[in-house]
Design a protein around this motif. Structure first.
Motif, PDB file in Angstrom:
ATOM      1  N   GLN A 130       0.836  -1.195   0.000  1.00 59.54           N
ATOM      2  CA  GLN A 130       0.000   0.000   0.000  1.00 59.54           C
ATOM      3  C   GLN A 130       0.878   1.256   0.000  1.00 59.54           C
ATOM      4  O   GLN A 130       1.930   1.283   0.643  1.00 59.54           O
ATOM      5  N   ILE A 131       0.423   2.293  -0.694  1.00 56.92           N
ATOM      6  CA  ILE A 131       1.135   3.569  -0.716  1.00 56.92           C
ATOM      7  C   ILE A 131       0.548   4.441   0.391  1.00 56.92           C
ATOM      8  O   ILE A 131      -0.659   4.701   0.418  1.00 56.92           O
ATOM      9  N   ILE A 132       1.418   4.878   1.278  1.00 55.43           N
ATOM     10  CA  ILE A 132       1.037   5.693   2.424  1.00 55.43           C
ATOM     11  C   ILE A 132       1.575   7.099   2.198  1.00 55.43           C
ATOM     12  O   ILE A 132       2.745   7.270   1.837  1.00 55.43           O
ATOM     13  N   THR A 133       0.750   8.101   2.410  1.00 60.01           N
ATOM     14  CA  THR A 133       1.145   9.489   2.192  1.00 60.01           C
ATOM     15  C   THR A 133       1.220  10.222   3.525  1.00 60.01           C
ATOM     16  O   THR A 133       0.312  10.115   4.351  1.00 60.01           O
ATOM     17  N   HIS A 134       2.318  10.954   3.702  1.00 60.44           N
ATOM     18  CA  HIS A 134       2.519  11.771   4.896  1.00 60.44           C
ATOM     19  C   HIS A 134       2.848  13.191   4.461  1.00 60.44           C
ATOM     20  O   HIS A 134       3.634  13.384   3.526  1.00 60.44           O
ATOM     21  N   LEU A 135       2.272  14.161   5.135  1.00 63.51           N
ATOM     22  CA  LEU A 135       2.687  15.550   4.967  1.00 63.51           C
ATOM     23  C   LEU A 135       3.653  15.819   6.103  1.00 63.51           C
ATOM     24  O   LEU A 135       3.267  15.875   7.265  1.00 63.51           O
ATOM     25  N   VAL A 136       4.923  15.970   5.763  1.00 59.71           N
ATOM     26  CA  VAL A 136       5.974  16.099   6.767  1.00 59.71           C
ATOM     27  C   VAL A 136       6.322  17.577   6.931  1.00 59.71           C
ATOM     28  O   VAL A 136       6.661  18.251   5.956  1.00 59.71           O
ATOM     29  N   HIS A 137       6.232  18.052   8.186  1.00 60.82           N
ATOM     30  CA  HIS A 137       6.490  19.462   8.486  1.00 60.82           C
ATOM     31  C   HIS A 137       7.779  19.673   9.258  1.00 60.82           C
ATOM     32  O   HIS A 137       8.191  20.808   9.465  1.00 60.82           O
ATOM     33  N   GLU A 138       8.377  18.595   9.749  1.00 66.36           N
ATOM     34  CA  GLU A 138       9.617  18.751  10.513  1.00 66.36           C
ATOM     35  C   GLU A 138      10.520  17.554  10.290  1.00 66.36           C
ATOM     36  O   GLU A 138      10.069  16.467   9.918  1.00 66.36           O
TER      37      GLU A 138
END
Length: 181
Positions: free
Chosen positions: A157-165
């Motif tokens: 599965q492709i997992i998406t994260h919005l990384v801010h740090e």
């Protein structure tokens, strides 16, 4: 383009054609069609340079048998699609000096620009993950404090994260990077 491409082309035909183009001309192949790449803005070039450096530093610090390449290396997605990411990381035996095409990237990076934003978050996302070797696809917007990280999980599965740090952990290959520094 200095000379119109005869299309459609296969990836193999495209590489031969592109290698014969004048220095400085850049292209990709999308479903057999040649796409010219526009010149870059300074913010784009700085961002991709920073990401390349962070990846290379992390690989070196971890002592991994991996190579990091800046833009210029072609990624063979399939028989009629060749992309040129802004940076990539591959592991294994070093490529021979005359290789122009990478078939086994583990990490690919695209830096967004106004002319490619839609392709980078759509077609390229799907394209890169058609490659079994790709585990991480980072999409970086110049001047932003967020990285979109798409990762392939153990179940595929492709997992998406919005990384801010920072740090961003990339496993495999087993590195952490700070793309914001």
């Amino acid at each position: 383009m200095s000379e119109a491409a005869r299309g459609p082309m296969t990836a193999e035909e495209f590489i031969a054609w592109a290698m014969a183009r004048p220095e400085g001309e850049r292209y990709e192949l999308d479903a057999g069609e040649v796409v010219a790449m526009a010149p870059e803005r300074a913010a784009h070039a700085r961002t991709k340079g920073r990401i390349f450096r962070r990846l290379a530093e992390a690989v070196e610090a971890a002592g991994l048998p991996c190579e990091v390449f800046p833009d210029g290396m072609a990624v063979a997605v399939d028989a009629d699609t060749i992309y040129e990411p802004d940076a990539l990381l591959r592991c294994g035996a070093p490529l021979t000096p005359d290789v122009a095409t990478v078939t086994d990237p583990v990490v690919v990076v695209e830096v967004l620009s106004p002319s490619t934003r839609g392709v980078d978050v759509g077609e390229k996302l799907a394209g890169y993950f058609r490659m079994a070797s790709v585990r991480h696809y980072l999409i970086v917007k110049p001047g932003s404090n967020v990285v979109i990280l798409h990762s392939r999980g153990e179940d595929g599965q492709i997992i998406t994260h919005l990384v801010h740090e920072a740090p961003i952990r990339l496993d495999p290959p087993g590195i952490a990077i700070d793309p914001f520094a």
